[in-house]
Design a protein around this motif. Structure first.
Motif, mmCIF file in Angstrom:
data_model
loop_
_atom_site.group_PDB
_atom_site.id
_atom_site.type_symbol
_atom_site.label_atom_id
_atom_site.label_comp_id
_atom_site.label_asym_id
_atom_site.label_seq_id
_atom_site.Cartn_x
_atom_site.Cartn_y
_atom_site.Cartn_z
ATOM 1 N N VAL A 39 -54.688 12.681 -24.488
ATOM 2 C CA VAL A 39 -54.767 12.131 -23.138
ATOM 3 C C VAL A 39 -54.686 13.295 -22.152
ATOM 4 O O VAL A 39 -53.753 14.085 -22.221
ATOM 5 C CB VAL A 39 -53.614 11.135 -22.884
ATOM 6 C CG1 VAL A 39 -53.687 10.593 -21.485
ATOM 7 C CG2 VAL A 39 -53.649 10.015 -23.917
ATOM 8 N N PRO A 40 -55.669 13.428 -21.250
ATOM 9 C CA PRO A 40 -55.641 14.542 -20.303
ATOM 10 C C PRO A 40 -54.492 14.430 -19.315
ATOM 11 O O PRO A 40 -53.969 13.395 -19.075
ATOM 12 C CB PRO A 40 -56.977 14.464 -19.588
ATOM 13 C CG PRO A 40 -57.533 13.114 -19.873
ATOM 14 C CD PRO A 40 -56.817 12.567 -21.069
ATOM 15 N N LEU A 83 -45.846 12.114 -27.535
ATOM 16 C CA LEU A 83 -45.058 10.896 -27.639
ATOM 17 C C LEU A 83 -45.345 10.295 -29.006
ATOM 18 O O LEU A 83 -46.460 9.847 -29.274
ATOM 19 C CB LEU A 83 -45.416 9.910 -26.525
ATOM 20 C CG LEU A 83 -44.579 8.639 -26.496
ATOM 21 C CD1 LEU A 83 -43.098 8.955 -26.242
ATOM 22 C CD2 LEU A 83 -45.103 7.683 -25.442
ATOM 23 N N LEU A 84 -44.359 10.345 -29.881
ATOM 24 C CA LEU A 84 -44.470 9.787 -31.220
ATOM 25 C C LEU A 84 -43.944 8.366 -31.185
ATOM 26 O O LEU A 84 -42.938 8.087 -30.513
ATOM 27 C CB LEU A 84 -43.644 10.605 -32.213
ATOM 28 C CG LEU A 84 -44.158 11.981 -32.600
ATOM 29 C CD1 LEU A 84 -44.294 12.916 -31.433
ATOM 30 C CD2 LEU A 84 -43.256 12.582 -33.656
ATOM 31 N N HIS A 110 -50.117 14.604 -24.127
ATOM 32 C CA HIS A 110 -50.391 14.734 -22.698
ATOM 33 C C HIS A 110 -50.197 16.186 -22.306
ATOM 34 O O HIS A 110 -49.313 16.867 -22.823
ATOM 35 C CB HIS A 110 -49.424 13.863 -21.876
ATOM 36 C CG HIS A 110 -49.430 12.423 -22.279
ATOM 37 N ND1 HIS A 110 -50.259 11.507 -21.707
ATOM 38 C CD2 HIS A 110 -48.724 11.752 -23.218
ATOM 39 C CE1 HIS A 110 -50.060 10.322 -22.266
ATOM 40 N NE2 HIS A 110 -49.122 10.447 -23.191
ATOM 41 N N ASP A 111 -50.980 16.662 -21.383
ATOM 42 C CA ASP A 111 -50.820 18.009 -20.831
ATOM 43 C C ASP A 111 -50.814 19.093 -21.907
ATOM 44 O O ASP A 111 -50.134 20.104 -21.767
ATOM 45 C CB ASP A 111 -49.545 18.114 -19.988
ATOM 46 C CG ASP A 111 -49.550 17.120 -18.838
ATOM 47 O OD1 ASP A 111 -50.637 16.883 -18.265
ATOM 48 O OD2 ASP A 111 -48.480 16.582 -18.509
ATOM 49 N N ASP A 128 -46.487 22.691 -30.272
ATOM 50 C CA ASP A 128 -47.878 22.822 -30.708
ATOM 51 C C ASP A 128 -48.198 21.786 -31.786
ATOM 52 O O ASP A 128 -47.346 20.979 -32.174
ATOM 53 C CB ASP A 128 -48.160 24.250 -31.177
ATOM 54 C CG ASP A 128 -47.325 24.667 -32.380
ATOM 55 O OD1 ASP A 128 -46.725 23.799 -33.051
ATOM 56 O OD2 ASP A 128 -47.284 25.879 -32.659
ATOM 57 N N ARG A 129 -49.431 21.823 -32.269
ATOM 58 C CA ARG A 129 -49.887 20.862 -33.272
ATOM 59 C C ARG A 129 -49.049 20.943 -34.545
ATOM 60 O O ARG A 129 -48.750 19.933 -35.172
ATOM 61 C CB ARG A 129 -51.358 21.097 -33.591
ATOM 62 C CG ARG A 129 -51.907 20.133 -34.617
ATOM 63 C CD ARG A 129 -53.391 20.382 -34.899
ATOM 64 N NE ARG A 129 -53.912 19.435 -35.839
ATOM 65 C CZ ARG A 129 -53.827 19.562 -37.160
ATOM 66 N NH1 ARG A 129 -53.226 20.605 -37.693
ATOM 67 N NH2 ARG A 129 -54.344 18.646 -37.961
#
Length: 175
Positions: free
Chosen positions: A174-175, A18-19, A12-13, A119-120
């Motif tokens: 999710v935006p 959220l894992l 999100h954002d 980050d990713r």
């Protein structure tokens, strides 16, 4: 030895993740609770906890035994034998363990969530890290606690490659 199911993540954002993991462990709920919610049980698979004040609002400091990460915060949910939630500093954020009996009561379903920012690359690190730790939880419950002096990054590297290689069906952006 039971397989640990893959974790999933939602983002999100842009950098809040959220894992989620849902794991059935072939052990009674009381035994699992002892491993996830006590200073005596946590080091066998995850980290040292000192202090860990077992109550809502209690202080908690978690020190990972496979590196130099130490985070402090508060117990933000506490329902003995069912829910332990620790909200700590970066990189780990909010860590929640929710236990419920599986059908028949001889096994326990662990529903785990970790809300964290990064980050990713940190997301992949955490997905692999939690997966590795849940394999260690399974082993600790089976009477084989982790000897942290023997720990290497080998399994974590394998898991990280697996999560990085196979992004579908995660992460769900999710935006």
């Amino acid at each position: 030895m039971s397989e640990i199911p893959r974790g999933r993540s939602e983002t999100h954002d842009g950098d809040t993740h959220l894992l989620r993991y849902t794991i059935e462990l072939p052990h009674r709920q009381e035994a699992v609770w002892e491993r996830i919610a006590s200073p005596e049980g946590l080091p066998s698979w995850l980290c040292a906890a000192d202090p860990l004040e077992p109550r809502l609002g209690g202080r908690v400091t978690l020190r990972w035994l496979n590196g130099d990460t130490e985070v402090s915060g508060r117990v933000t949910a506490w329902d003995p034998d069912h829910v332990a939630e620790y909200t700590v500093g970066a990189p780990h954020g909010r860590i929640r363990f929710h236990l419920e009996p599986a059908a028949g009561g001889a096994s326990t379903v662990l529903r785990f969530t970790n809300e964290m920012r990064g980050d990713r690359e940190l997301l992949l690190d955490c997905l692999a890290g939690w997966h590795d730790h849940f394999e260690r939880l399974r082993d600790a419950l089976d009477g084989r606690p982790t000897d942290w002096r023997q720990w290497t990054t080998g399994r974590w590297n394998e898991l990280r490659e697996l999560y990085a290689r196979d992004e579908a069906p995660w992460p769900k952006w999710v935006p």
